[in-house]
Design a protein around this motif. Structure first.
Motif, short mmCIF file in Angstrom:
data_model
loop_
_atom_site.label_atom_id
_atom_site.label_comp_id
_atom_site.label_asym_id
_atom_site.label_seq_id
_atom_site.Cartn_x
_atom_site.Cartn_y
_atom_site.Cartn_z
N ASP A 1 44.41 47.07 36.95
CA ASP A 1 43.64 45.84 37.10
C ASP A 1 43.08 45.77 38.51
O ASP A 1 43.45 46.54 39.40
CB ASP A 1 44.54 44.63 36.84
N THR A 2 42.14 44.85 38.69
CA THR A 2 41.58 44.57 40.01
C THR A 2 41.73 43.09 40.31
O THR A 2 41.75 42.25 39.41
CB THR A 2 40.09 44.95 40.06
N GLU B 1 47.47 38.85 39.83
CA GLU B 1 47.39 39.71 38.65
C GLU B 1 48.77 39.98 38.07
O GLU B 1 48.95 40.01 36.84
CB GLU B 1 46.70 41.03 39.01
N ASP C 1 43.19 46.13 45.04
CA ASP C 1 43.01 44.87 45.77
C ASP C 1 41.55 44.74 46.22
O ASP C 1 41.21 44.94 47.39
CB ASP C 1 43.96 44.84 46.97
N ILE D 1 47.31 47.95 40.76
CA ILE D 1 46.27 46.95 41.06
C ILE D 1 45.42 47.43 42.23
O ILE D 1 45.94 47.87 43.25
CB ILE D 1 46.91 45.60 41.41
N PRO E 1 46.62 41.03 44.18
CA PRO E 1 47.78 41.63 43.52
C PRO E 1 48.78 40.64 42.94
O PRO E 1 49.15 40.74 41.77
CB PRO E 1 48.40 42.48 44.64
N MET F 1 52.15 48.74 36.05
CA MET F 1 50.95 48.04 36.50
C MET F 1 50.53 48.46 37.90
O MET F 1 51.30 48.36 38.85
CB MET F 1 51.20 46.52 36.47
N GLU G 1 50.07 38.83 34.31
CA GLU G 1 50.61 39.78 33.33
C GLU G 1 52.06 39.48 32.99
O GLU G 1 52.52 39.76 31.88
CB GLU G 1 50.49 41.21 33.90
#
Length: 286
Positions: free
Chosen positions: A106-107, A113, A49, A47, A110, A45, A117
């Motif tokens: 993902d956005t 998210e 930010d 991310i 952090p 993953m 997940e």
């Protein structure tokens, strides 16, 4: 007493936090080693930010809004390029190690998210220092701290290098958090065949030994033997560090915070001191 003897691991999905640091390389290696041995799947993953990028530099003065928007666009593009590179490296490593994997980009914030997940994973592997939040200066962020405070799954926090895990120290202080971390350790069944020492730091030695004997029985119910039971007086962080060094420990199991850390929670706690000093993987849960 009947024994629960597990022939295999009790997990299938590992969430791996990727921030592009040296800790990412180490975390990837640990996750791949575990996944390969136990036929598990890793989700790598990365991310972006967006809140951090958007707030960087503060509000733009009148007349500089256009420049500010262009600068933010450039920061987003660089972050996207970095995330793509991180995920590409993760994918190449997984193919080389022949492990099953998924890629998740993902956005957002952090730690939020990662927590979201983690609902669909058994545990998280992440560096003992994290760099997920946007910061051009490259300073460590608070993602791990927040995961330990607000997360819902066990965390394997690793240093920036790998080592074989053969000797394990389980630090038990009779707190709920400590008990939960030990339950997760036994249920995951990743390192149950290693040499295990259980430590209780307690000024009341009789009470400490009683706790250790009860915990030894719990390990036995899982078919897991313990190498030694150790009750010591003193400062918890100092005694844990001493045992890590004296016994050449490869992995520490402990609660994210203990009986004396509930008010001050994570910062300044025994856990924080251990993560800063131990330089070995630590399995944590709260």
């Amino acid at each position: 007493m009947s024994q629960i003897v597990s022939s295999g691991p009790s997990f299938s999905k590992i969430l791996l936090g990727l921030d592009g640091s040296d800790y990412t390389q180490s975390a990837t290696q640990y996750a791949c080693q575990i996944a390969s041995k136990h036929q598990a799947e890793i989700t790598g993953m990365a991310i972006i930010d967006m809140p951090g990028i958007g707030s960087f530099g503060g509000p733009a003065p009148i007349g500089a809004i256009h420049y500010s928007k262009e600068s933010e666009k450039q920061r987003i593009e660089k972050a996207q390029e970095k995330a793509a590179k991180i995920l590409q490296g993760f994918e190449e490593t997984c193919k080389l190690e022949n492990v099953n994997y998924n890629i998740h980009a993902d956005t957002g914030r952090p730690f939020e998210e990662i927590v979201d997940e983690s609902k669909y994973h058994d545990f998280i592997v992440v560096g003992q220092q994290t760099f997920f939040q946007y910061n051009p200066d490259g300073e460590p962020d608070e993602t791990l701290d927040k995961l330990l405070t607000l997360g819902m799954t066990p965390i394997l926090a690793v240093p920036d290098y790998t080592r074989d895990i053969n000797r394990i120290l389980v630090a038990y202080d009779d707190s709920v958090q400590s008990a939960r971390s030990i339950q997760m350790f036994l249920m995951l069944n990743i390192w149950n065949q290693c040499e295990i020492t259980i430590l209780n730091v307690n000024d009341d030695k009789d009470k400490g030994l009683q706790l250790l004997k009860k915990l030894e029985g719990y390990f036995t119910s899982y078919g897991v033997g313990t190498q030694d039971l150790c009750c010591i007086k003193g400062d918890p962080s100092s005694e844990i560090m001493s045992q890590i060094q004296e016994l050449s420990i490869d992995l520490l199991v402990m609660g994210a915070y203990g009986r004396n850390d509930i008010v001050k929670f994570f910062f300044g706690s025994v856990t924080q001191q251990i993560l800063e000093q131990a330089n070995i993987p630590v399995l944590l849960y709260h």
